[in-house]
Scaffold this motif. Sequence first.
Motif, PDB file in Angstrom:
ATOM      1  N   LYS A   1       0.832  -1.212   0.000  1.00 14.79           N
ATOM      2  CA  LYS A   1       0.000   0.000   0.000  1.00 14.79           C
ATOM      3  C   LYS A   1       0.862   1.255   0.000  1.00 14.79           C
ATOM      4  O   LYS A   1       0.613   2.207  -0.765  1.00 14.79           O
ATOM      5  CB  LYS A   1      -0.919  -0.014   1.214  1.00 14.79           C
ATOM      6  CG  LYS A   1      -1.938   1.112   1.240  1.00 14.79           C
ATOM      7  CD  LYS A   1      -2.880   0.959   2.429  1.00 14.79           C
ATOM      8  CE  LYS A   1      -3.907   2.096   2.446  1.00 14.79           C
ATOM      9  NZ  LYS A   1      -4.838   1.966   3.607  1.00 14.79           N
ATOM     10  N   GLU A   2       1.900   1.263   0.841  1.00 15.94           N
ATOM     11  CA  GLU A   2       2.795   2.426   0.920  1.00 15.94           C
ATOM     12  C   GLU A   2       3.573   2.605  -0.375  1.00 15.94           C
ATOM     13  O   GLU A   2       3.771   3.720  -0.862  1.00 15.94           O
ATOM     14  CB  GLU A   2       3.770   2.248   2.089  1.00 15.94           C
ATOM     15  CG  GLU A   2       3.106   2.320   3.453  1.00 15.94           C
ATOM     16  CD  GLU A   2       4.018   1.866   4.569  1.00 15.94           C
ATOM     17  OE1 GLU A   2       3.752   2.222   5.728  1.00 15.94           O
ATOM     18  OE2 GLU A   2       5.006   1.131   4.278  1.00 15.94           O
ATOM     19  N   PHE A   3       4.023   1.500  -0.940  1.00 15.50           N
ATOM     20  CA  PHE A   3       4.810   1.568  -2.166  1.00 15.50           C
ATOM     21  C   PHE A   3       3.942   2.039  -3.340  1.00 15.50           C
ATOM     22  O   PHE A   3       4.382   2.809  -4.192  1.00 15.50           O
ATOM     23  CB  PHE A   3       5.422   0.196  -2.446  1.00 15.50           C
ATOM     24  CG  PHE A   3       6.445   0.215  -3.556  1.00 15.50           C
ATOM     25  CD1 PHE A   3       7.439   1.177  -3.595  1.00 15.50           C
ATOM     26  CD2 PHE A   3       6.416  -0.745  -4.554  1.00 15.50           C
ATOM     27  CE1 PHE A   3       8.385   1.180  -4.607  1.00 15.50           C
ATOM     28  CE2 PHE A   3       7.348  -0.735  -5.579  1.00 15.50           C
ATOM     29  CZ  PHE A   3       8.336   0.222  -5.601  1.00 15.50           C
ATOM     30  N   ALA A   4       2.691   1.557  -3.379  1.00 15.31           N
ATOM     31  CA  ALA A   4       1.767   1.988  -4.441  1.00 15.31           C
ATOM     32  C   ALA A   4       1.519   3.486  -4.357  1.00 15.31           C
ATOM     33  O   ALA A   4       1.483   4.187  -5.385  1.00 15.31           O
ATOM     34  CB  ALA A   4       0.456   1.221  -4.331  1.00 15.31           C
TER      35      ALA A   4
ATOM     36  N   LEU B   1      14.137   2.740  -6.499  1.00 16.82           N
ATOM     37  CA  LEU B   1      14.078   2.559  -5.046  1.00 16.82           C
ATOM     38  C   LEU B   1      14.712   1.266  -4.571  1.00 16.82           C
ATOM     39  O   LEU B   1      14.765   0.992  -3.373  1.00 16.82           O
ATOM     40  CB  LEU B   1      12.624   2.619  -4.574  1.00 16.82           C
ATOM     41  CG  LEU B   1      11.883   3.942  -4.810  1.00 16.82           C
ATOM     42  CD1 LEU B   1      10.443   3.829  -4.352  1.00 16.82           C
ATOM     43  CD2 LEU B   1      12.580   5.085  -4.078  1.00 16.82           C
ATOM     44  N   ASN B   2      15.173   0.431  -5.525  1.00 17.55           N
ATOM     45  CA  ASN B   2      15.779  -0.862  -5.188  1.00 17.55           C
ATOM     46  C   ASN B   2      14.829  -1.697  -4.328  1.00 17.55           C
ATOM     47  O   ASN B   2      15.208  -2.304  -3.332  1.00 17.55           O
ATOM     48  CB  ASN B   2      17.113  -0.670  -4.460  1.00 17.55           C
ATOM     49  CG  ASN B   2      17.924  -1.950  -4.412  1.00 17.55           C
ATOM     50  OD1 ASN B   2      17.814  -2.798  -5.303  1.00 17.55           O
ATOM     51  ND2 ASN B   2      18.739  -2.102  -3.390  1.00 17.55           N
ATOM     52  N   TYR B   3      13.571  -1.713  -4.761  1.00 16.68           N
ATOM     53  CA  TYR B   3      12.527  -2.422  -4.008  1.00 16.68           C
ATOM     54  C   TYR B   3      12.644  -3.926  -4.208  1.00 16.68           C
ATOM     55  O   TYR B   3      12.805  -4.398  -5.325  1.00 16.68           O
ATOM     56  CB  TYR B   3      11.143  -1.955  -4.468  1.00 16.68           C
ATOM     57  CG  TYR B   3      10.005  -2.713  -3.817  1.00 16.68           C
ATOM     58  CD1 TYR B   3       9.582  -2.401  -2.531  1.00 16.68           C
ATOM     59  CD2 TYR B   3       9.357  -3.742  -4.500  1.00 16.68           C
ATOM     60  CE1 TYR B   3       8.532  -3.092  -1.936  1.00 16.68           C
ATOM     61  CE2 TYR B   3       8.311  -4.444  -3.902  1.00 16.68           C
ATOM     62  CZ  TYR B   3       7.911  -4.113  -2.620  1.00 16.68           C
ATOM     63  OH  TYR B   3       6.888  -4.793  -2.038  1.00 16.68           O
ATOM     64  N   MET B   4      12.593  -4.686  -3.087  1.00 12.57           N
ATOM     65  CA  MET B   4      12.613  -6.144  -3.137  1.00 12.57           C
ATOM     66  C   MET B   4      11.393  -6.677  -2.398  1.00 12.57           C
ATOM     67  O   MET B   4      11.173  -6.318  -1.236  1.00 12.57           O
ATOM     68  CB  MET B   4      13.881  -6.701  -2.483  1.00 12.57           C
ATOM     69  CG  MET B   4      15.164  -6.335  -3.215  1.00 12.57           C
ATOM     70  SD  MET B   4      15.287  -7.139  -4.815  1.00 12.57           S
ATOM     71  CE  MET B   4      15.534  -8.830  -4.305  1.00 12.57           C
ATOM     72  N   PRO B   5      10.566  -7.531  -3.034  1.00 10.40           N
ATOM     73  CA  PRO B   5       9.412  -8.099  -2.328  1.00 10.40           C
ATOM     74  C   PRO B   5       9.854  -8.919  -1.127  1.00 10.40           C
ATOM     75  O   PRO B   5      10.886  -9.585  -1.161  1.00 10.40           O
ATOM     76  CB  PRO B   5       8.757  -8.999  -3.382  1.00 10.40           C
ATOM     77  CG  PRO B   5       9.261  -8.484  -4.695  1.00 10.40           C
ATOM     78  CD  PRO B   5      10.638  -7.959  -4.439  1.00 10.40           C
ATOM     79  N   ASN B   6       9.110  -8.854  -0.066  1.00  7.36           N
ATOM     80  CA  ASN B   6       9.389  -9.620   1.142  1.00  7.36           C
ATOM     81  C   ASN B   6       8.864 -11.041   0.970  1.00  7.36           C
ATOM     82  O   ASN B   6       7.671 -11.261   0.855  1.00  7.36           O
ATOM     83  CB  ASN B   6       8.705  -8.957   2.348  1.00  7.36           C
ATOM     84  CG  ASN B   6       9.061  -9.642   3.657  1.00  7.36           C
ATOM     85  OD1 ASN B   6       8.800 -10.819   3.825  1.00  7.36           O
ATOM     86  ND2 ASN B   6       9.659  -8.889   4.559  1.00  7.36           N
ATOM     87  N   LYS B   7       9.769 -12.010   0.943  1.00 11.56           N
ATOM     88  CA  LYS B   7       9.375 -13.397   0.672  1.00 11.56           C
ATOM     89  C   LYS B   7       8.454 -13.937   1.762  1.00 11.56           C
ATOM     90  O   LYS B   7       7.514 -14.678   1.499  1.00 11.56           O
ATOM     91  CB  LYS B   7      10.615 -14.282   0.545  1.00 11.56           C
ATOM     92  CG  LYS B   7      11.475 -13.951  -0.666  1.00 11.56           C
ATOM     93  CD  LYS B   7      12.650 -14.892  -0.745  1.00 11.56           C
ATOM     94  CE  LYS B   7      13.497 -14.621  -1.982  1.00 11.56           C
ATOM     95  NZ  LYS B   7      14.114 -13.294  -1.929  1.00 11.56           N
ATOM     96  N   SER B   8       8.743 -13.585   3.009  1.00 10.04           N
ATOM     97  CA  SER B   8       7.912 -14.089   4.094  1.00 10.04           C
ATOM     98  C   SER B   8       6.503 -13.538   3.983  1.00 10.04           C
ATOM     99  O   SER B   8       5.518 -14.254   4.168  1.00 10.04           O
ATOM    100  CB  SER B   8       8.528 -13.683   5.443  1.00 10.04           C
ATOM    101  OG  SER B   8       9.825 -14.215   5.566  1.00 10.04           O
ATOM    102  N   ALA B   9       6.397 -12.243   3.679  1.00  8.33           N
ATOM    103  CA  ALA B   9       5.078 -11.645   3.522  1.00  8.33           C
ATOM    104  C   ALA B   9       4.348 -12.254   2.329  1.00  8.33           C
ATOM    105  O   ALA B   9       3.141 -12.483   2.380  1.00  8.33           O
ATOM    106  CB  ALA B   9       5.212 -10.136   3.336  1.00  8.33           C
ATOM    107  N   SER B  10       5.102 -12.541   1.254  1.00  9.91           N
ATOM    108  CA  SER B  10       4.481 -13.159   0.083  1.00  9.91           C
ATOM    109  C   SER B  10       3.896 -14.513   0.441  1.00  9.91           C
ATOM    110  O   SER B  10       2.800 -14.867   0.017  1.00  9.91           O
ATOM    111  CB  SER B  10       5.523 -13.333  -1.031  1.00  9.91           C
ATOM    112  OG  SER B  10       6.002 -12.087  -1.462  1.00  9.91           O
ATOM    113  N   PHE B  11       4.632 -15.257   1.253  1.00  6.86           N
ATOM    114  CA  PHE B  11       4.119 -16.563   1.655  1.00  6.86           C
ATOM    115  C   PHE B  11       2.861 -16.434   2.519  1.00  6.86           C
ATOM    116  O   PHE B  11       1.864 -17.107   2.308  1.00  6.86           O
ATOM    117  CB  PHE B  11       5.168 -17.354   2.438  1.00  6.86           C
ATOM    118  CG  PHE B  11       4.573 -18.533   3.141  1.00  6.86           C
ATOM    119  CD1 PHE B  11       4.204 -19.659   2.444  1.00  6.86           C
ATOM    120  CD2 PHE B  11       4.303 -18.471   4.504  1.00  6.86           C
ATOM    121  CE1 PHE B  11       3.597 -20.717   3.076  1.00  6.86           C
ATOM    122  CE2 PHE B  11       3.705 -19.526   5.142  1.00  6.86           C
ATOM    123  CZ  PHE B  11       3.352 -20.655   4.428  1.00  6.86           C
TER     124      PHE B  11
END
Length: 338
Positions: free
Chosen positions: A4-7, A42-52
């Motif tokens: 939400k913040e990134f969007a 921004l060198n944004y990387m998805p959070n794998k734990s949150a994705s799971f």
Amino acid sequence: MTIKEFAKEIGVSPATLDRVLNNRGNVKRETYEKVMEKIKELNYMPNKSASFLARMNDFSMAIVFPEHPDYFWKQVEKGIQVAIDEFRDFGLSVSIFRSEGYDLEPQKQMVQQLIDSGKYEAIALSPNDPLDMAELIDDGVDKGITICTFNSDSPLSKRLFYVGCDYRIAGRLAADALCKFLGGRTRIGLVMSYTNFQMQQKITGFREVVDEYDHIEMIGPLRLRQEDYDSPEVFADYFREVDGIYVSSARLDVVAKHLDELGIEQRPILIGHDMTEETKMYMERGIITATICQDPVNQGYLTVKSMFDHLVNGQKVGLKENITKLELVTKENALYYI
């Protein structure tokens, strides 16, 4: 930063950003490019734990490797356990299976049973014979199971990725070290077992480097069956013919024991692979000059981690080969590898 913040930072809706991040389509080209440019900025990387956690999936993984050499696989298993502890809370369950001996058939039967059971989304396999195992790996992949190899690769199969060392480089490192340790002496030997893909790669690299030394003569090699390693007399004449020996199999400590007990006046320099308490002892006694370690704990950890990343993200693996480091160990730094 949350979705939400990134969007909000980019100026799109969370739903649009989610479609871009997960390649779901239905996004205008200019919007897609705008999002990707901001991701890079921004060198944004998805959070794998949150994705799971968002998907709330459980994953079952089987890991199959031989029972021999026991000392090596215990070190690999340490790394596997570290990864299990790290990812257990995110729904990953791991079952470990050790196939009997060095034989191919028991391992093939075990893997076939795992495939047919339908219990596992993923299988990590260290094949005893990578070429013969390729068809079975392909069968599992065709049935929807994600399969990777580790420690021993099957590059002609449909495996997703490989974790382990580059055995050709391992052979080259062994030859380079041995030729330098020889000093003014000239004759080197090679002790080898059955020629699977892994062994072929080691020997190829070893011969490549030996050929670069004009004054070095290669005697042999001494080809052995597994049962031959129990007989000191098999080695006696060969030990006396050479000034240095590379043990390309996983039996360095056994060869060192025979070399020690035979009491040869001019002992050849001895190098090989892996570290055990016995190897360290023979190093301290001057029987083994050096050994090459292939980071077994990290092999175990990276195998589970790489598979977990793939299962969670549902994306293709970027690296088809995750090559672990090789390190030359002598008696001076041996204590760090036990």
